[in-house]
Write a protein that holds these residues in place. Structure first.
Motif, PDB file in Angstrom:
ATOM      1  N   PRO A   1      -4.236 -25.839  33.188  1.00 43.57           N
ATOM      2  CA  PRO A   1      -4.353 -26.534  31.946  1.00 43.57           C
ATOM      3  C   PRO A   1      -6.033 -26.828  31.823  1.00 43.57           C
ATOM      4  O   PRO A   1      -6.771 -26.823  32.971  1.00 43.57           O
ATOM      5  CB  PRO A   1      -3.958 -28.024  32.296  1.00 43.57           C
ATOM      6  N   TRP A   2      -6.395 -26.618  30.574  1.00 44.68           N
ATOM      7  CA  TRP A   2      -7.864 -26.586  30.261  1.00 44.68           C
ATOM      8  C   TRP A   2      -8.562 -25.599  30.288  1.00 44.68           C
ATOM      9  O   TRP A   2      -9.611 -25.192  29.888  1.00 44.68           O
ATOM     10  CB  TRP A   2      -8.445 -27.955  30.645  1.00 44.68           C
ATOM     11  N   ALA A   3      -8.011 -24.588  31.219  1.00 41.62           N
ATOM     12  CA  ALA A   3      -9.048 -23.335  31.487  1.00 41.62           C
ATOM     13  C   ALA A   3      -9.445 -22.750  30.205  1.00 41.62           C
ATOM     14  O   ALA A   3     -10.412 -21.907  30.390  1.00 41.62           O
ATOM     15  CB  ALA A   3      -8.098 -22.391  32.556  1.00 41.62           C
ATOM     16  N   ASP A   4      -8.527 -22.520  29.318  1.00 42.13           N
ATOM     17  CA  ASP A   4      -8.710 -21.894  27.967  1.00 42.13           C
ATOM     18  C   ASP A   4      -9.300 -22.644  26.955  1.00 42.13           C
ATOM     19  O   ASP A   4      -9.438 -22.328  25.761  1.00 42.13           O
ATOM     20  CB  ASP A   4      -7.707 -21.063  27.568  1.00 42.13           C
ATOM     21  N   LYS A   5      -9.825 -24.007  27.125  1.00 41.12           N
ATOM     22  CA  LYS A   5     -10.459 -24.871  26.303  1.00 41.12           C
ATOM     23  C   LYS A   5     -11.853 -24.828  26.157  1.00 41.12           C
ATOM     24  O   LYS A   5     -12.594 -25.971  25.548  1.00 41.12           O
ATOM     25  CB  LYS A   5      -9.660 -26.219  26.485  1.00 41.12           C
ATOM     26  N   ARG A   6     -12.547 -23.915  26.256  1.00 42.18           N
ATOM     27  CA  ARG A   6     -14.114 -23.907  26.200  1.00 42.18           C
ATOM     28  C   ARG A   6     -14.472 -24.179  24.884  1.00 42.18           C
ATOM     29  O   ARG A   6     -13.674 -23.575  23.936  1.00 42.18           O
ATOM     30  CB  ARG A   6     -14.316 -22.870  26.725  1.00 42.18           C
ATOM     31  N   GLN A   7     -15.474 -25.163  24.603  1.00 45.25           N
ATOM     32  CA  GLN A   7     -15.549 -25.332  23.081  1.00 45.25           C
ATOM     33  C   GLN A   7     -16.943 -24.534  22.726  1.00 45.25           C
ATOM     34  O   GLN A   7     -18.011 -24.517  23.310  1.00 45.25           O
ATOM     35  CB  GLN A   7     -15.946 -26.736  22.858  1.00 45.25           C
ATOM     36  N   GLU A   8     -17.068 -23.659  21.694  1.00 45.39           N
ATOM     37  CA  GLU A   8     -18.011 -22.966  21.366  1.00 45.39           C
ATOM     38  C   GLU A   8     -18.871 -23.726  20.697  1.00 45.39           C
ATOM     39  O   GLU A   8     -18.892 -24.796  19.781  1.00 45.39           O
ATOM     40  CB  GLU A   8     -17.460 -21.568  20.486  1.00 45.39           C
ATOM     41  N   SER A   9     -20.279 -23.484  20.868  1.00 43.17           N
ATOM     42  CA  SER A   9     -21.425 -24.281  20.207  1.00 43.17           C
ATOM     43  C   SER A   9     -21.647 -24.063  18.642  1.00 43.17           C
ATOM     44  O   SER A   9     -22.080 -24.802  17.921  1.00 43.17           O
ATOM     45  CB  SER A   9     -22.964 -23.655  20.862  1.00 43.17           C
ATOM     46  N   SER A  10     -20.799 -22.940  18.269  1.00 45.43           N
ATOM     47  CA  SER A  10     -20.566 -22.718  16.642  1.00 45.43           C
ATOM     48  C   SER A  10     -19.753 -23.605  16.084  1.00 45.43           C
ATOM     49  O   SER A  10     -19.795 -23.701  14.737  1.00 45.43           O
ATOM     50  CB  SER A  10     -20.431 -21.137  16.433  1.00 45.43           C
ATOM     51  N   ARG A  11     -19.041 -24.537  16.670  1.00 39.06           N
ATOM     52  CA  ARG A  11     -18.085 -25.308  16.186  1.00 39.06           C
ATOM     53  C   ARG A  11     -18.850 -26.383  15.523  1.00 39.06           C
ATOM     54  O   ARG A  11     -19.628 -26.802  16.061  1.00 39.06           O
ATOM     55  CB  ARG A  11     -17.067 -25.891  17.381  1.00 39.06           C
ATOM     56  N   LYS A  12     -18.709 -26.869  14.269  1.00 37.13           N
ATOM     57  CA  LYS A  12     -19.115 -27.738  13.517  1.00 37.13           C
ATOM     58  C   LYS A  12     -18.546 -29.068  13.687  1.00 37.13           C
ATOM     59  O   LYS A  12     -19.554 -30.098  13.406  1.00 37.13           O
ATOM     60  CB  LYS A  12     -19.057 -27.212  12.150  1.00 37.13           C
ATOM     61  N   ASN A  13     -17.230 -29.293  13.976  1.00 40.32           N
ATOM     62  CA  ASN A  13     -16.805 -30.644  14.152  1.00 40.32           C
ATOM     63  C   ASN A  13     -16.424 -31.207  15.497  1.00 40.32           C
ATOM     64  O   ASN A  13     -16.314 -30.379  16.506  1.00 40.32           O
ATOM     65  CB  ASN A  13     -15.605 -30.704  13.206  1.00 40.32           C
ATOM     66  N   ASP A  14     -16.358 -32.290  15.461  1.00 37.09           N
ATOM     67  CA  ASP A  14     -15.859 -33.049  16.997  1.00 37.09           C
ATOM     68  C   ASP A  14     -14.435 -32.646  17.098  1.00 37.09           C
ATOM     69  O   ASP A  14     -13.752 -32.168  16.365  1.00 37.09           O
ATOM     70  CB  ASP A  14     -15.738 -34.418  16.924  1.00 37.09           C
ATOM     71  N   TRP A  15     -13.893 -32.725  18.230  1.00 42.78           N
ATOM     72  CA  TRP A  15     -12.633 -32.167  18.801  1.00 42.78           C
ATOM     73  C   TRP A  15     -11.619 -33.311  18.953  1.00 42.78           C
ATOM     74  O   TRP A  15     -11.634 -34.183  19.832  1.00 42.78           O
ATOM     75  CB  TRP A  15     -12.614 -31.543  19.921  1.00 42.78           C
ATOM     76  N   LYS A  16     -10.720 -33.492  17.856  1.00 43.30           N
ATOM     77  CA  LYS A  16      -9.795 -34.530  17.821  1.00 43.30           C
ATOM     78  C   LYS A  16      -8.545 -34.234  18.601  1.00 43.30           C
ATOM     79  O   LYS A  16      -8.002 -33.210  18.586  1.00 43.30           O
ATOM     80  CB  LYS A  16      -9.266 -34.810  16.090  1.00 43.30           C
ATOM     81  N   HIS A  17      -7.882 -35.369  19.352  1.00 40.91           N
ATOM     82  CA  HIS A  17      -6.974 -35.366  20.202  1.00 40.91           C
ATOM     83  C   HIS A  17      -5.908 -36.087  19.623  1.00 40.91           C
ATOM     84  O   HIS A  17      -6.159 -37.073  19.124  1.00 40.91           O
ATOM     85  CB  HIS A  17      -7.059 -35.482  21.402  1.00 40.91           C
ATOM     86  N   GLU A  18      -4.393 -35.864  19.596  1.00 43.59           N
ATOM     87  CA  GLU A  18      -3.476 -36.863  19.234  1.00 43.59           C
ATOM     88  C   GLU A  18      -3.210 -38.130  20.070  1.00 43.59           C
ATOM     89  O   GLU A  18      -3.117 -39.208  19.337  1.00 43.59           O
ATOM     90  CB  GLU A  18      -2.126 -36.094  19.433  1.00 43.59           C
ATOM     91  N   PHE A  19      -3.596 -38.091  21.280  1.00 45.60           N
ATOM     92  CA  PHE A  19      -3.530 -39.236  22.160  1.00 45.60           C
ATOM     93  C   PHE A  19      -4.546 -38.966  23.557  1.00 45.60           C
ATOM     94  O   PHE A  19      -4.532 -37.752  23.979  1.00 45.60           O
ATOM     95  CB  PHE A  19      -2.063 -39.622  22.592  1.00 45.60           C
ATOM     96  N   ALA A  20      -4.913 -39.882  24.078  1.00 38.46           N
ATOM     97  CA  ALA A  20      -5.563 -39.834  25.520  1.00 38.46           C
ATOM     98  C   ALA A  20      -4.480 -39.292  26.320  1.00 38.46           C
ATOM     99  O   ALA A  20      -3.296 -39.991  26.099  1.00 38.46           O
ATOM    100  CB  ALA A  20      -6.380 -41.256  25.708  1.00 38.46           C
ATOM    101  N   HIS A  21      -4.628 -38.953  27.361  1.00 36.76           N
ATOM    102  CA  HIS A  21      -3.524 -38.580  28.460  1.00 36.76           C
ATOM    103  C   HIS A  21      -4.153 -38.199  29.901  1.00 36.76           C
ATOM    104  O   HIS A  21      -5.467 -37.976  29.812  1.00 36.76           O
ATOM    105  CB  HIS A  21      -2.744 -37.457  27.777  1.00 36.76           C
ATOM    106  N   SER A  22      -3.169 -38.030  30.800  1.00 35.89           N
ATOM    107  CA  SER A  22      -3.322 -37.965  31.941  1.00 35.89           C
ATOM    108  C   SER A  22      -2.270 -36.806  32.719  1.00 35.89           C
ATOM    109  O   SER A  22      -1.195 -37.016  31.784  1.00 35.89           O
ATOM    110  CB  SER A  22      -3.571 -38.807  33.001  1.00 35.89           C
TER     111      SER A  22
END
Length: 389
Positions: free
Chosen positions: A285-306
């Protein structure tokens, strides 16, 4: 409308004639659902009955988008929109002797607070609320997958306007469900069969994560559902095959959604010079979730989680451990992970814990997030090695 009081005054004018007349059929239904039950059981019975028996249909011609329909009519027709379900839920609770209130609220897609924009643009949703043990609890019957005690994910953190009486209101923020309450736990026991890795696991979901899983399967056909389960329970590599699967009944409430499964992955165990090499991280999990600097917006999540993964590898007879990876971790206020390895009682125990403590990963946090992803990806590449005694 100038200020929040004027907005409330307008809202209350829309509900001034709502549910004023007694209805014997609605009273009889409420009595049948609550007779002999505790207060908490009464709330659950009414809330779940509305969820299960009133179909969400938004018919909003004219002022129908703003004025709730009479609870007795909604009950009779068995359909309605959010306002209608709020009308029915609050009325039935009041008939059961439990004070309940109508609530106006905007979903997370609307960014305004009431003082910033005291207009009808701040709201697009309506629910019911009760106060138990000094705390407001919000009842959104439009989501028939949510358990009592949890707010629906799309109203977390939003301001709610609660009509506490005909002339009074309170503005209360809906709580954000803590990450620890929305968890996924995957427990696996592995075994080796030559180069084939076999495993038996139990995958558990609770909180809003459970709601999300129920939502994902609710409207899928049986073949689509099986394909979804296969993807959810795939382990190790694309050669993984699912040997066994049982699913707890996903329409039950107040209990976790749980999967028991067995799998095997051919050619997963590598061998060289008499040593066996096994990567214990069968999901990453999360290994493929790198966020590119070209992204313009914040990253919204449906819920906090563990999420927690526990993988147990019994050391095969005649083998000893020659390499056990070092522990790894990353800590940030909003996110982080811990990976640990332990050799104990003839077993290797690998524990992985990931946590996301926010609904919105800010663009300014992307460098830290990417730093964590890099550390996590490196940790996922570590292997356990065994050799014959």
């Amino acid at each position: 409308l100038g200020d929040v009081q004027k907005l409330f005054n307008y809202y209350k004018s829309l509900v001034k004639d709502l549910n004023k007349k007694p209805n014997t059929n609605l009273q009889a239904l409420t009595d049948s659902l609550t007779r002999g039950k505790s207060e908490l059981e009464k709330i659950r019975s009414i809330y779940y009955w509305v969820q299960d028996n009133v179909k969400y249909i938004a018919f909003e011609e004219g002022l129908g988008g703003f004025i709730p329909r009479q609870a007795a009519d909604v009950c009779l027709k068995r359909y309605g929109d959010c306002k209608d379900m709020a009308s029915l839920t609050s009325t039935m609770l009041n008939l059961a002797g439990i004070p309940a209130h109508l609530v106006w609220i905007g979903t997370r897609d609307i960014p305004y607070r009431y003082v910033e924009n005291p207009s009808m643009s701040v709201d697009n949703h309506m629910i019911a609320a009760i106060k138990r043990n000094g705390q407001w609890q919000f009842l959104d019957a439009t989501d028939d997958r949510i358990d009592f005690g949890l707010p629906t994910s799309h109203i977390q953190g939003k301001e709610a306007m609660i009509m506490t009486s005909e002339d009074k209101y309170e503005i209360i923020p809906v709580p954000i469900v803590p990450a620890a309450q929305n968890f996924k736990r995957d427990s696996i026991v592995l075994s080796l069969d030559g180069k084939t890795l076999k495993g038996k696991g139990t995958l558990t979901f609770e909180g809003l994560w459970k709601t999300s899983i129920k939502s994902a399967v609710q409207y899928r056909s049986e073949p689509q559902r099986e394909e979804y389960y296969k993807g959810l329970l795939s382990r190790g590599s694309n050669k993984s095959t699912l040997e066994l699967k049982t699913v707890s009944v996903t329409n039950q409430r107040d209990v976790p959604v749980r999967f028991h499964y067995a799998f095997k992955v051919p050619d997963y165990v590598q061998e060289a010079a008499g040593e066996l090499f096994i990567n214990p991280h069968l999901t990453r999990p999360w290994a493929d979730k790198r966020q590119e600097s070209s992204r313009k917006n914040d990253w919204k999540h449906e819920f906090a989680h563990s999420q927690e993964d526990i993988t147990i590898l019994p050391i095969p007879a005649g083998y000893e451990v020659t390499n056990l990876p070092t522990n790894a971790s990353f800590t940030n206020t909003d996110f982080g992970f811990k990976l640990s390895y332990e050799q104990k009682n003839g077993q290797i125990i690998v524990r992985s814990n990931l946590i996301l403590n926010t609904l919105l990963v800010k663009k300014s946090s992307f460098p830290e997030w990417n730093k964590m992803v890099a550390a996590l990806s490196e940790a996922y590449s570590e292997v356990i090695s065994l050799k014959k005694n």
